[in-house]
Scaffold this active site. Structure first.
Site, PDB file in Angstrom:
ATOM      1  N   LYS A   8      29.019  -6.882  42.939  1.00  0.00           N
ATOM      2  CA  LYS A   8      30.137  -6.765  41.975  1.00  0.00           C
ATOM      3  C   LYS A   8      29.392  -6.491  40.560  1.00  0.00           C
ATOM      4  CE  LYS A   8      29.886 -10.888  39.999  1.00  0.00           C
ATOM      5  NZ  LYS A   8      29.526 -11.133  38.366  1.00  0.00           N
ATOM      6  N   PRO A  98      19.802  -7.548  44.336  1.00  0.00           N
ATOM      7  CA  PRO A  98      18.909  -8.500  43.847  1.00  0.00           C
ATOM      8  C   PRO A  98      19.299  -9.824  43.327  1.00  0.00           C
ATOM      9  CG  PRO A  98      19.680  -6.566  42.135  1.00  0.00           C
ATOM     10  CD  PRO A  98      20.235  -6.393  43.701  1.00  0.00           C
ATOM     11  N   ALA A 101      20.967 -11.555  39.186  1.00  0.00           N
ATOM     12  CA  ALA A 101      21.445 -10.414  38.516  1.00  0.00           C
ATOM     13  C   ALA A 101      22.616 -10.441  37.860  1.00  0.00           C
ATOM     14  CB  ALA A 101      21.059  -9.437  39.578  1.00  0.00           C
ATOM     15  N   GLY A 102      23.528 -11.393  38.318  1.00  0.00           N
ATOM     16  CA  GLY A 102      24.955 -11.370  37.726  1.00  0.00           C
ATOM     17  C   GLY A 102      25.563 -10.505  38.574  1.00  0.00           C
ATOM     18  N   GLY A 104      26.569 -11.174  42.026  1.00  0.00           N
ATOM     19  CA  GLY A 104      27.358 -11.901  42.927  1.00  0.00           C
ATOM     20  C   GLY A 104      26.775 -11.804  44.418  1.00  0.00           C
ATOM     21  N   GLY A 105      25.478 -11.504  44.574  1.00  0.00           N
ATOM     22  CA  GLY A 105      25.013 -11.412  46.073  1.00  0.00           C
ATOM     23  C   GLY A 105      25.319 -12.529  46.612  1.00  0.00           C
ATOM     24  N   GLY A 106      24.832 -13.777  46.358  1.00  0.00           N
ATOM     25  CA  GLY A 106      24.891 -15.129  46.809  1.00  0.00           C
ATOM     26  C   GLY A 106      26.419 -15.430  47.217  1.00  0.00           C
ATOM     27  N   SER A 107      27.038 -15.110  46.190  1.00  0.00           N
ATOM     28  CA  SER A 107      28.877 -15.593  46.510  1.00  0.00           C
ATOM     29  C   SER A 107      29.117 -14.530  47.501  1.00  0.00           C
ATOM     30  CB  SER A 107      29.563 -15.254  45.114  1.00  0.00           C
ATOM     31  OG  SER A 107      28.931 -15.987  44.200  1.00  0.00           O
ATOM     32  N   SER A 108      28.792 -13.316  47.467  1.00  0.00           N
ATOM     33  CA  SER A 108      29.386 -12.078  48.322  1.00  0.00           C
ATOM     34  C   SER A 108      28.939 -12.910  49.809  1.00  0.00           C
ATOM     35  CB  SER A 108      28.984 -10.808  48.245  1.00  0.00           C
ATOM     36  OG  SER A 108      29.403  -9.814  49.051  1.00  0.00           O
ATOM     37  N   ASP A 140      32.796 -17.115  42.076  1.00  0.00           N
ATOM     38  CA  ASP A 140      32.820 -15.935  42.415  1.00  0.00           C
ATOM     39  C   ASP A 140      33.317 -15.444  43.924  1.00  0.00           C
ATOM     40  OD1 ASP A 140      32.202 -15.270  39.631  1.00  0.00           O
ATOM     41  OD2 ASP A 140      30.136 -14.694  40.132  1.00  0.00           O
TER      42      ASP A 140
END
Length: 281
Positions: A8, A98, A101-102, A104-108, A140
């Site tokens: 995101k 990445p 990065a801001g 939201g990769g981990g949240s996703s 997130d």
């Protein structure tokens, strides 16, 4: 079963007040980006030697912290509290988004794990309940249950789906190799209510966003890490209609008109971005 968690970006991000519980209330527009991880779940053979019901293998991009604190593992353990018959599984997570990065990769990853387990094992969890589970994982995470553009308030868990289509623009993402810890970024913020809500601004022509659509984290983050601010400036020099840092950084994104983006290798050929993560979508 395999799924592809998306990223995101934040179209405007205003930190409006500090809460009594130490968190902050935000106003932001989440916009989904087709930059993905890959998450695969396989049943675990009962003869597999492990102390628990879950194993996780991380691939491609190093992720800080122990695997049992990864949001994919936490999502499995969260559901298993209410569904104790959830089978033992292996999870393989290939990171394409990445980290730090801001975006939201981990949240996703955590949210998509909830969705995958719900589908794979036919748990019958409603979307409303899935959002409640996701909120327990992180601020997130609920957005990634919805997957569409949304206006968010609170800590990011109060969501209002919106109609917003930016597909006629080219989206470019550049991430310097600079970690910006979220806790540190929030510590430097002075909460304030913006004069104009970001939802109202994104409903205006994109040409007006540069002067009005603000990420409150940029002021302090750019002061500490001028290299990130320089990326944003260079994207404007290359012809971006709008550019901003996403979340608390350090990824910077920009929208270009397709007719102005004649060179698909623009980011790769740009000396200022040498050695940085670059993606055109």
């Amino acid at each position: 079963m395999i799924t592809f968690p998306i990223a995101k970006i934040n179209l405007g991000l205003n930190v409006v007040e500090r809460r009594p519980d130490g968190y902050h209330n935000l106003e932001t527009v989440f916009y989904p980006v087709q930059l993905t991880d890959a998450l695969e779940v396989l049943p675990m053979d009962e003869r597999f030697p492990t102390n628990g019901h879950f194993s996780l293998a991380l691939l491609n991009i190093p992720v800080e912290g122990s695997t049992d604190r990864n949001l994919v593992a936490r999502a499995y353990n969260l559901l298993r509290e209410d569904f104790p018959t959830l089978p033992r599984i292996h999870a393989h997570l290939f990171k394409g988004i990445p980290t730090q990065a801001g975006m939201g990769g981990g949240s996703s990853d955590g949210a998509y794990m909830l969705r995958l387990l719900n589908d794979m094992f036919q748990l019958g969890i409603s979307q409303e309940r899935m959002i409640a589970y996701a909120a327990k994982l992180g601020a997130d995470c609920p957005f990634f249950i919805l997957d569409g553009p949304a206006y968010a308030e609170g800590i990011g868990e109060r969501l209002q789906p919106i109609d917003l289509d930016l597909s006629r623009y080219v989206l470019a993402i550049v991430k310097p190799d600079i970690p910006v810890p979220t806790k540190e970024a929030f510590a430097l913020i002075k909460p304030r209510k913006p004069q104009k809500n970001c939802l109202d601004i994104v409903r205006q022509p994109i040409e007006t966003w540069r002067e009005e659509l603000v990420n409150d984290f940029e002021l302090s983050v750019f002061a500490q890490h001028p290299e990130i601010g320089a990326v944003k400036q260079r994207l404007y020099e290359l012809g971006a209609v709008y550019a901003s840092m996403s979340g608390s950084g350090s990824a910077v994104f920009a929208f270009f008109r397709k007719e102005d983006f004649s060179n698909p290798a623009l980011l790769d050929d740009e000396p200022a971005f040498s050695g940085m993560f670059r993606q055109v979508i």
